[in-house]
Design an enzyme around this catalytic site. Sequence first.
Site, PDB file in Angstrom:
ATOM      1  N   CYS A   1      59.708  52.013  39.352  1.00  0.00           N
ATOM      2  CA  CYS A   1      60.607  52.362  40.624  1.00  0.00           C
ATOM      3  C   CYS A   1      59.958  52.321  41.909  1.00  0.00           C
ATOM      4  O   CYS A   1      60.217  52.363  42.972  1.00  0.00           O
ATOM      5  CB  CYS A   1      61.451  53.431  40.481  1.00  0.00           C
ATOM      6  SG  CYS A   1      62.305  53.670  38.835  1.00  0.00           S
TER       7      CYS A   1
ATOM      8  N   HIS B   1      63.784  55.781  46.978  1.00  0.00           N
ATOM      9  CA  HIS B   1      63.901  55.098  45.877  1.00  0.00           C
ATOM     10  C   HIS B   1      65.148  56.058  45.223  1.00  0.00           C
ATOM     11  O   HIS B   1      65.465  56.991  45.343  1.00  0.00           O
ATOM     12  CB  HIS B   1      62.964  55.389  44.591  1.00  0.00           C
ATOM     13  CG  HIS B   1      63.752  55.201  43.437  1.00  0.00           C
ATOM     14  ND1 HIS B   1      64.376  53.919  43.118  1.00  0.00           N
ATOM     15  CD2 HIS B   1      63.583  55.537  42.203  1.00  0.00           C
ATOM     16  CE1 HIS B   1      64.718  53.822  41.642  1.00  0.00           C
ATOM     17  NE2 HIS B   1      64.327  55.128  41.215  1.00  0.00           N
TER      18      HIS B   1
ATOM     19  N   ASN C   1      70.477  53.684  39.679  1.00  0.00           N
ATOM     20  CA  ASN C   1      69.020  53.511  39.762  1.00  0.00           C
ATOM     21  C   ASN C   1      68.755  52.116  39.624  1.00  0.00           C
ATOM     22  O   ASN C   1      68.910  51.559  38.394  1.00  0.00           O
ATOM     23  CB  ASN C   1      68.559  54.477  39.053  1.00  0.00           C
ATOM     24  CG  ASN C   1      66.815  54.335  39.158  1.00  0.00           C
ATOM     25  OD1 ASN C   1      66.194  53.470  39.510  1.00  0.00           O
ATOM     26  ND2 ASN C   1      66.246  55.438  38.432  1.00  0.00           N
TER      27      ASN C   1
HETATM   28  N1  ACO Z   1      77.361  63.254  29.792  1.00  0.00           N
HETATM   29  C1  ACO Z   1      77.444  64.508  28.975  1.00  0.00           C
HETATM   30  N2  ACO Z   1      76.516  65.521  28.802  1.00  0.00           N
HETATM   31  C2  ACO Z   1      75.275  64.946  28.954  1.00  0.00           C
HETATM   32  C3  ACO Z   1      74.952  63.741  29.282  1.00  0.00           C
HETATM   33  C4  ACO Z   1      75.948  62.762  29.650  1.00  0.00           C
HETATM   34  N3  ACO Z   1      75.570  61.416  30.137  1.00  0.00           N
HETATM   35  N4  ACO Z   1      73.657  63.576  29.235  1.00  0.00           N
HETATM   36  C5  ACO Z   1      73.203  64.687  28.808  1.00  0.00           C
HETATM   37  N5  ACO Z   1      74.107  65.524  28.537  1.00  0.00           N
HETATM   38  C6  ACO Z   1      74.199  66.877  27.826  1.00  0.00           C
HETATM   39  C7  ACO Z   1      72.884  67.061  27.218  1.00  0.00           C
HETATM   40  O1  ACO Z   1      73.211  66.919  25.946  1.00  0.00           O
HETATM   41  C8  ACO Z   1      73.070  68.615  27.247  1.00  0.00           C
HETATM   42  O2  ACO Z   1      73.827  69.288  26.303  1.00  0.00           O
HETATM   43  P1  ACO Z   1      73.242  70.639  25.745  1.00  0.00           P
HETATM   44  O3  ACO Z   1      73.272  71.530  26.496  1.00  0.00           O
HETATM   45  O4  ACO Z   1      74.513  70.753  24.825  1.00  0.00           O
HETATM   46  O5  ACO Z   1      72.127  70.362  24.952  1.00  0.00           O
HETATM   47  C9  ACO Z   1      73.467  68.763  28.849  1.00  0.00           C
HETATM   48  O6  ACO Z   1      74.046  67.795  29.135  1.00  0.00           O
HETATM   49  C10 ACO Z   1      72.207  69.109  29.601  1.00  0.00           C
HETATM   50  O7  ACO Z   1      71.395  68.034  29.556  1.00  0.00           O
HETATM   51  P2  ACO Z   1      69.941  68.217  30.544  1.00  0.00           P
HETATM   52  O8  ACO Z   1      69.158  66.752  30.241  1.00  0.00           O
HETATM   53  O9  ACO Z   1      69.429  69.458  30.609  1.00  0.00           O
HETATM   54  O10 ACO Z   1      70.581  67.897  31.755  1.00  0.00           O
HETATM   55  P3  ACO Z   1      70.071  67.646  33.312  1.00  0.00           P
HETATM   56  O11 ACO Z   1      70.851  68.560  34.249  1.00  0.00           O
HETATM   57  O12 ACO Z   1      68.508  67.770  33.357  1.00  0.00           O
HETATM   58  O13 ACO Z   1      70.480  66.088  33.722  1.00  0.00           O
HETATM   59  C11 ACO Z   1      69.422  64.192  34.080  1.00  0.00           C
HETATM   60  C12 ACO Z   1      69.906  65.066  32.996  1.00  0.00           C
HETATM   61  C13 ACO Z   1      70.640  63.679  35.199  1.00  0.00           C
HETATM   62  C14 ACO Z   1      68.924  62.841  33.184  1.00  0.00           C
HETATM   63  C15 ACO Z   1      68.322  64.622  34.973  1.00  0.00           C
HETATM   64  O14 ACO Z   1      67.477  65.419  34.049  1.00  0.00           O
HETATM   65  C16 ACO Z   1      67.858  63.763  35.873  1.00  0.00           C
HETATM   66  O15 ACO Z   1      68.442  63.237  36.838  1.00  0.00           O
HETATM   67  N6  ACO Z   1      66.415  63.360  35.773  1.00  0.00           N
HETATM   68  C17 ACO Z   1      65.807  62.592  36.488  1.00  0.00           C
HETATM   69  C18 ACO Z   1      65.616  61.342  35.948  1.00  0.00           C
HETATM   70  C19 ACO Z   1      65.735  60.168  36.501  1.00  0.00           C
HETATM   71  O16 ACO Z   1      66.240  60.260  37.847  1.00  0.00           O
HETATM   72  N7  ACO Z   1      65.104  59.090  36.085  1.00  0.00           N
HETATM   73  C20 ACO Z   1      65.344  58.102  36.744  1.00  0.00           C
HETATM   74  C21 ACO Z   1      64.591  56.983  36.283  1.00  0.00           C
HETATM   75  S1  ACO Z   1      62.738  57.184  36.767  1.00  0.00           S
HETATM   76  C22 ACO Z   1      62.958  57.105  38.430  1.00  0.00           C
HETATM   77  O17 ACO Z   1      63.559  56.322  38.779  1.00  0.00           O
HETATM   78  C23 ACO Z   1      62.405  58.361  39.053  1.00  0.00           C
END
Ligand code: ACO
Length: 318
Positions: free
Chosen positions: A109, A245, A275
């Site tokens: 990215c 980004h 993304n």
């Molecule tokens: N739909 C429904 N529920 C979901 C989904 C989904 N798509 N994905 C995860 N969950 C659930 C999980 O299973 C979990 O359930 P549980 O509590 O029963 O175990 C719950 O939602 C919470 O999951 P978390 O992983 O804690 O959710 P979080 O608030 O951290 O959000 C996310 C996840 C959106 C991926 C977040 O961590 C994030 O945005 N991280 C940044 C990652 C990113 O942007 N990466 C891009 C690539 S790298 C870059 O470009 C920098």
Amino acid sequence: MKIIGTGSALPKRIVTNDDLSQIIDTSDEWITERTGIRERRIVSDETTVSLAAEAGRKALENAGVHAENIDLLIVSTFTPDNSLPNTACAVQRILGCRRAVAFEMNAACSGFLFALNTAYAYFSLGVYKKALIIGAETISKVLNWKDRSSCILFGDGAGAVVVEKTEKEDYLFVQYADGANGEVLTCRCHREQNIWNDCQEEKETLWMDGQEVFKFAVRKVPECIRELLNMAQLSAEEINWFLLHQANKRIIQSVAKRLGVKEEKFPMNLEHYGNTSAASIPILLDEWNRQGYFEEKNKAILSGFGAGLTWGAALINF
Ligand code: ACO
């Protein structure tokens, strides 16, 4: 260094959050709330090369520059169609940038930003004068469509800029890599073949520890932007736009808050494209340019961050 033209290309097929909820256990509400993403583009008959070439062609047209006047062509991608020839050479052939040196760069990215910095370094040495810099991805082909925590985040697309050497010192950058912490975001290619083994090929898939990536981004992005502002002896208020980004709305909001800058200065389009990794900044730049926001004397900070880990920021004057 100045941006003199921009272009972008997106696949025709739109996949909404509701479409994804038909194949995995998710909902529009969850995805929108946690990420800000509502839909993304996914390739059908398009490829990384075709999207990159289309974005590049539009950027050349927008700049009013003939393909033969390009000295340097870099395509940044982590999802090339083939290992060889590299994506930039494939694009060179399509566009007819016959005089250009062409190569591919992968910094995930941060790739577009690192490619732009590379062009600037060549310009500063007086080696080249005009470059076509493209970020292009078809991430849909490396996603694990059963992993709801990652497959909902990404989209396909390409963006491009034409940059030109100027005599003024109007570009500054900082860039970093931290391989020691790279395991939080991987895309493994399990290919083992040699004269002793049979070919064992598994699909290449992306894996991510979302929370670790989130923490990394909200810590490192404000830090490197502050460093850049110090180098330029500018305050955040003097910057017109922060073009980041487009990974997640919450990351961008948190960066704005940590810098004490109004969110309106951080344009976003991730709602429509998700993304798109190396393509996200140049797609945003193209939209911004075509909406007339590239006004003379405007200053913008670009910032990329992602797998590697890699991150950085650049100050650009219009
Ligand atoms: N739909 C429904 N529920 C979901 C989904 C989904 N798509 N994905 C995860 N969950 C659930 C999980 O299973 C979990 O359930 P549980 O509590 O029963 O175990 C719950 O939602 C919470 O999951 P978390 O992983 O804690 O959710 P979080 O608030 O951290 O959000 C996310 C996840 C959106 C991926 C977040 O961590 C994030 O945005 N991280 C940044 C990652 C990113 O942007 N990466 C891009 C690539 S790298 C870059 O470009 C920098």
